[in-house]
Motif scaffolding. Sequence first.
Motif, PDB file in Angstrom:
ATOM      1  N   LEU A 239      -5.456   0.187  -6.836  1.00  0.00           N
ATOM      2  CA  LEU A 239      -4.213  -0.211  -6.161  1.00  0.00           C
ATOM      3  C   LEU A 239      -3.641  -1.474  -6.792  1.00  0.00           C
ATOM      4  O   LEU A 239      -2.424  -1.578  -6.995  1.00  0.00           O
ATOM      5  CB  LEU A 239      -4.472  -0.436  -4.669  1.00  0.00           C
ATOM      6  CG  LEU A 239      -3.286  -0.979  -3.844  1.00  0.00           C
ATOM      7  CD1 LEU A 239      -2.069  -0.062  -3.958  1.00  0.00           C
ATOM      8  CD2 LEU A 239      -3.696  -1.149  -2.385  1.00  0.00           C
TER       9      LEU A 239
ATOM     10  N   CYS B 187      -0.154   4.347   9.386  1.00  0.00           N
ATOM     11  CA  CYS B 187      -1.387   4.900   8.828  1.00  0.00           C
ATOM     12  C   CYS B 187      -1.540   6.357   9.253  1.00  0.00           C
ATOM     13  O   CYS B 187      -1.236   6.709  10.397  1.00  0.00           O
ATOM     14  CB  CYS B 187      -2.572   4.081   9.334  1.00  0.00           C
ATOM     15  SG  CYS B 187      -4.194   4.641   8.807  1.00  0.00           S
TER      16      CYS B 187
ATOM     17  N   LEU C 239     -10.390   6.077   2.998  1.00  0.00           N
ATOM     18  CA  LEU C 239      -9.258   6.602   2.246  1.00  0.00           C
ATOM     19  C   LEU C 239      -7.949   6.242   2.926  1.00  0.00           C
ATOM     20  O   LEU C 239      -6.993   5.781   2.279  1.00  0.00           O
ATOM     21  CB  LEU C 239      -9.392   8.123   2.121  1.00  0.00           C
ATOM     22  CG  LEU C 239      -8.329   8.861   1.312  1.00  0.00           C
ATOM     23  CD1 LEU C 239      -8.489   8.568  -0.167  1.00  0.00           C
ATOM     24  CD2 LEU C 239      -8.427  10.358   1.562  1.00  0.00           C
TER      25      LEU C 239
ATOM     26  N   CYS D  80      -7.082   2.284   2.790  1.00  0.00           N
ATOM     27  CA  CYS D  80      -6.548   1.858   1.494  1.00  0.00           C
ATOM     28  C   CYS D  80      -5.145   2.413   1.268  1.00  0.00           C
ATOM     29  O   CYS D  80      -4.252   1.714   0.765  1.00  0.00           O
ATOM     30  CB  CYS D  80      -7.480   2.299   0.369  1.00  0.00           C
ATOM     31  SG  CYS D  80      -9.106   1.511   0.382  1.00  0.00           S
ATOM     32  N   ASN D  81      -4.954   3.664   1.650  1.00  0.00           N
ATOM     33  CA  ASN D  81      -3.650   4.295   1.502  1.00  0.00           C
ATOM     34  C   ASN D  81      -2.578   3.590   2.333  1.00  0.00           C
ATOM     35  O   ASN D  81      -1.438   3.408   1.887  1.00  0.00           O
ATOM     36  CB  ASN D  81      -3.741   5.766   1.905  1.00  0.00           C
ATOM     37  CG  ASN D  81      -2.393   6.454   1.976  1.00  0.00           C
ATOM     38  OD1 ASN D  81      -1.876   6.728   3.062  1.00  0.00           O
ATOM     39  ND2 ASN D  81      -1.799   6.746   0.826  1.00  0.00           N
TER      40      ASN D  81
ATOM     41  N   HIS E  45       0.826   2.054   0.911  1.00  0.00           N
ATOM     42  CA  HIS E  45       2.103   2.568   1.417  1.00  0.00           C
ATOM     43  C   HIS E  45       2.952   1.438   1.994  1.00  0.00           C
ATOM     44  O   HIS E  45       4.184   1.449   1.856  1.00  0.00           O
ATOM     45  CB  HIS E  45       1.849   3.633   2.484  1.00  0.00           C
ATOM     46  CG  HIS E  45       3.097   4.176   3.098  1.00  0.00           C
ATOM     47  ND1 HIS E  45       3.934   5.043   2.425  1.00  0.00           N
ATOM     48  CD2 HIS E  45       3.661   3.966   4.321  1.00  0.00           C
ATOM     49  CE1 HIS E  45       4.964   5.354   3.210  1.00  0.00           C
ATOM     50  NE2 HIS E  45       4.821   4.707   4.361  1.00  0.00           N
TER      51      HIS E  45
ATOM     52  N   ILE F 234       3.928   5.268  -3.043  1.00  0.00           N
ATOM     53  CA  ILE F 234       2.651   5.667  -2.450  1.00  0.00           C
ATOM     54  C   ILE F 234       2.916   6.273  -1.079  1.00  0.00           C
ATOM     55  O   ILE F 234       3.047   5.547  -0.082  1.00  0.00           O
ATOM     56  CB  ILE F 234       1.691   4.462  -2.325  1.00  0.00           C
ATOM     57  CG1 ILE F 234       1.454   3.826  -3.696  1.00  0.00           C
ATOM     58  CG2 ILE F 234       0.362   4.903  -1.700  1.00  0.00           C
ATOM     59  CD1 ILE F 234       0.561   2.591  -3.667  1.00  0.00           C
TER      60      ILE F 234
ATOM     61  N   ALA G 148      -1.101   9.457   3.135  1.00  0.00           N
ATOM     62  CA  ALA G 148      -2.035  10.543   2.833  1.00  0.00           C
ATOM     63  C   ALA G 148      -1.843  11.701   3.805  1.00  0.00           C
ATOM     64  O   ALA G 148      -1.431  11.509   4.953  1.00  0.00           O
ATOM     65  CB  ALA G 148      -3.466  10.025   2.919  1.00  0.00           C
TER      66      ALA G 148
ATOM     67  N   GLU H  89      -6.323  14.562  -1.515  1.00  0.00           N
ATOM     68  CA  GLU H  89      -6.123  13.111  -1.434  1.00  0.00           C
ATOM     69  C   GLU H  89      -7.282  12.372  -2.099  1.00  0.00           C
ATOM     70  O   GLU H  89      -7.080  11.376  -2.796  1.00  0.00           O
ATOM     71  CB  GLU H  89      -5.981  12.671   0.020  1.00  0.00           C
ATOM     72  CG  GLU H  89      -4.756  13.221   0.725  1.00  0.00           C
ATOM     73  CD  GLU H  89      -3.439  12.719   0.153  1.00  0.00           C
ATOM     74  OE1 GLU H  89      -3.458  11.755  -0.661  1.00  0.00           O
ATOM     75  OE2 GLU H  89      -2.390  13.278   0.503  1.00  0.00           O
TER      76      GLU H  89
ATOM     77  N   ALA I  67      -7.178   9.940  -5.429  1.00  0.00           N
ATOM     78  CA  ALA I  67      -7.809   8.623  -5.473  1.00  0.00           C
ATOM     79  C   ALA I  67      -8.722   8.515  -6.686  1.00  0.00           C
ATOM     80  O   ALA I  67      -8.727   7.500  -7.394  1.00  0.00           O
ATOM     81  CB  ALA I  67      -8.585   8.367  -4.188  1.00  0.00           C
TER      82      ALA I  67
END
Length: 204
Positions: A27, A148, A159, A162-163, A167, A174, A177, A185, A189
Amino acid sequence: DSVTSLSHFMTDKWLTNGNINQMLAALRRKLTSEGVEHTITIVGTTFTHLLTQTYTKNLQSDVDYHNNKHIEWLRSVAADVVSHSGKVGLVFHIRSNHWVGLVVDTKYDDVYWCDSLGYEPDELVLLSVRWWMSHHRPTSLRLRELTCTRQRDTISCGLMACNAIGHHVLPGSIPLADANDVAVERLRALISIVDYHCNKVRLL
């Protein structure tokens, strides 16, 4: 982290500390490639463990925050972020089996919380972050929701955490997910991590 740990992304195994840090490193590279690395500092799980550990110790016996050499890392990160009214993205390990994400925005004094299981904010994590920032900012942090994806399994918390941070900073690059296609997904990653390491090799 060992390259062998990358195999976790191709399974339904729960993601480890090492896997989380691999995603966060990828990232950081993405932020740099988009030219926005100056807007947010991404720290790894060793940092967040140190933060909660230090806060817990402070409850037992006051920690000399500004002079304790063992927490210079905490001071330097906060001072750097606050100096340019930036953000810091953090992933915490809670309850021994769950990852959650946070973003602290020092410009607007907000702390964004993300839990892909939809739980209320973890008290220790929030108290630790607010205590940490209180040494650098006079204003208390307001709690806000970090957008989220809600996980539909028992393994995707890392996952999603972090996403959510990615985002928040780069919503156009981004996307959130897809909880219905976790295998894809995880593959995305993995590809981003491999790409990150390949670029490191090219620079050597």
